[in-house]
Design an enzyme around this catalytic site. Structure first.
Site, PDB file in Angstrom:
ATOM      1  N   ASP A   1       0.873  -1.126   0.333  1.00 46.31           N
ATOM      2  CA  ASP A   1      -0.095   0.180   0.067  1.00 46.31           C
ATOM      3  C   ASP A   1       0.435   1.732   0.085  1.00 46.31           C
ATOM      4  OD1 ASP A   1      -1.609  -2.073   0.279  1.00 46.31           O
ATOM      5  OD2 ASP A   1      -2.799  -1.170   2.007  1.00 46.31           O
TER       6      ASP A   1
ATOM      7  N   LYS B   1      -6.712  -5.122  -3.046  1.00 46.25           N
ATOM      8  CA  LYS B   1      -8.129  -5.732  -1.875  1.00 46.25           C
ATOM      9  C   LYS B   1      -8.586  -4.928  -0.890  1.00 46.25           C
ATOM     10  CE  LYS B   1      -3.576  -4.038   0.901  1.00 46.25           C
ATOM     11  NZ  LYS B   1      -4.593  -3.141   1.606  1.00 46.25           N
TER      12      LYS B   1
ATOM     13  N   CYS C   1      -1.871  -2.730   8.011  1.00 45.24           N
ATOM     14  CA  CYS C   1      -1.924  -4.241   6.661  1.00 45.24           C
ATOM     15  C   CYS C   1      -0.567  -4.782   6.074  1.00 45.24           C
ATOM     16  CB  CYS C   1      -2.044  -3.279   5.060  1.00 45.24           C
ATOM     17  SG  CYS C   1      -3.747  -2.395   5.308  1.00 45.24           S
TER      18      CYS C   1
HETATM   19  C1  VGL Z   1      -4.681   0.582   5.907  1.00 46.50           C
HETATM   20  C2  VGL Z   1      -5.912   1.521   6.902  1.00 46.50           C
HETATM   21  C3  VGL Z   1      -7.123   0.784   5.748  1.00 46.50           C
HETATM   22  C4  VGL Z   1      -3.232   0.036   5.653  1.00 46.50           C
HETATM   23  C5  VGL Z   1      -5.559   0.317   5.094  1.00 46.50           C
HETATM   24  O1  VGL Z   1      -2.771   0.043   3.965  1.00 46.50           O
HETATM   25  O2  VGL Z   1      -2.387  -0.564   6.640  1.00 46.50           O
HETATM   26  N1  VGL Z   1      -4.931   0.398   7.081  1.00 46.50           N
HETATM   27  N2  VGL Z   1      -6.942   0.543   4.999  1.00 46.50           N
END
Ligand code: VGL
Ligand code: ZN
Length: 208
Positions: A13, A111, A156
């Site tokens: 991410d 995702k 994540c």
């Molecule tokens: C994430 C919170 C919500 C992350 C993704 O990438 O850690 N955290 N969505």
């Protein structure tokens, strides 16, 4: 501990919304980009994940009228932290950071695309039933060790590392190529990962 055959670099991410100025910015998140780019240049295999939510996603506080970001609600599959709207499919915030060198990635896992289920992990959605298929793809590619980096360490990155371990891979987190959202959840995540047999390495150890 340098890279070896069968190693996967799993980059979690590194998207505009998780970097400073983004909708769900991780403190100091941009510090991960330079080490990750060096790692991407040398890793035998590279897979990227992309948080990828439809508008009105169940993890958004705005979907639960009156709830504020960072509150927790109870959903059908258990506790869910509510977040500001982030990484909406196709939005500028959902794009990889423009400085991330994405060309060597052989696979991108998107995702969190089911409207009613969140997915912190690259392997398994938050209902803990629905699989993304990544474990099978890695096995078919001969991957034995998963090296995890990116954002956010306490969500994540940690969930992906724990699920990779659960799926039977050797796992390590690249400590200087990840950053987390909050101090308490960061230390809790390190403790859970250590208990699960997940190692901790530095980017320099891998790239030499
Ligand atoms: C994430 C919170 C919500 C992350 C993704 O990438 O850690 N955290 N969505
Ligand atoms: Zn998300």
């Amino acid at each position: 501990m340098s890279f070896r055959l069968g190693d996967l670099l799993l980059v979690i991410d590194v998207q505009v919304d998780f970097l400073p100025g983004g909708a769900l910015a991780v403190p100091d998140g941009d510090a991960v980009i330079a080490p990750i780019n060096r790692l991407i240049g040398q890793a035998p295999h590279v897979v990227l994940t992309q948080d990828w939510h439809p508008a009105g996603h169940i993890s958004f506080a705005s979907t639960h009228g009156g709830r504020a970001p960072f509150e927790t609600v109870e959903l059908a599959y258990g506790a869910q932290v509510l977040w500001p709207d982030h990484c909406v499919q196709g939005s500028a915030g959902a794009a990889f950071h423009p400085d991330l060198l994405t060309d060597r990635a052989e696979l991108v896992v998107r995702k969190g695309h089911h409207p009613e289920v969140d997915s912190y992990s690259a392997f398994m959605e938050a209902d803990r039933v629905t699989r993304t298929g990544l474990a099978g793809a890695l096995r078919e590619r001969g991957i034995s060790r998963v090296l995890v980096c990116g954002l956010a360490l306490d969500y994540c990155v940690a969930w992906s590392a724990l699920d990779a371990r659960e799926a039977g891979f050797e796992v390590a987190v690249i400590a200087d190529a990840t950053r987390g959202i909050a101090r308490d959840s960061i230390s809790a995540a390190w403790a859970r990962m250590e208990a699960a047999g997940i190692g901790r390495v530095s980017a320099g150890e891998l790239t030499g």
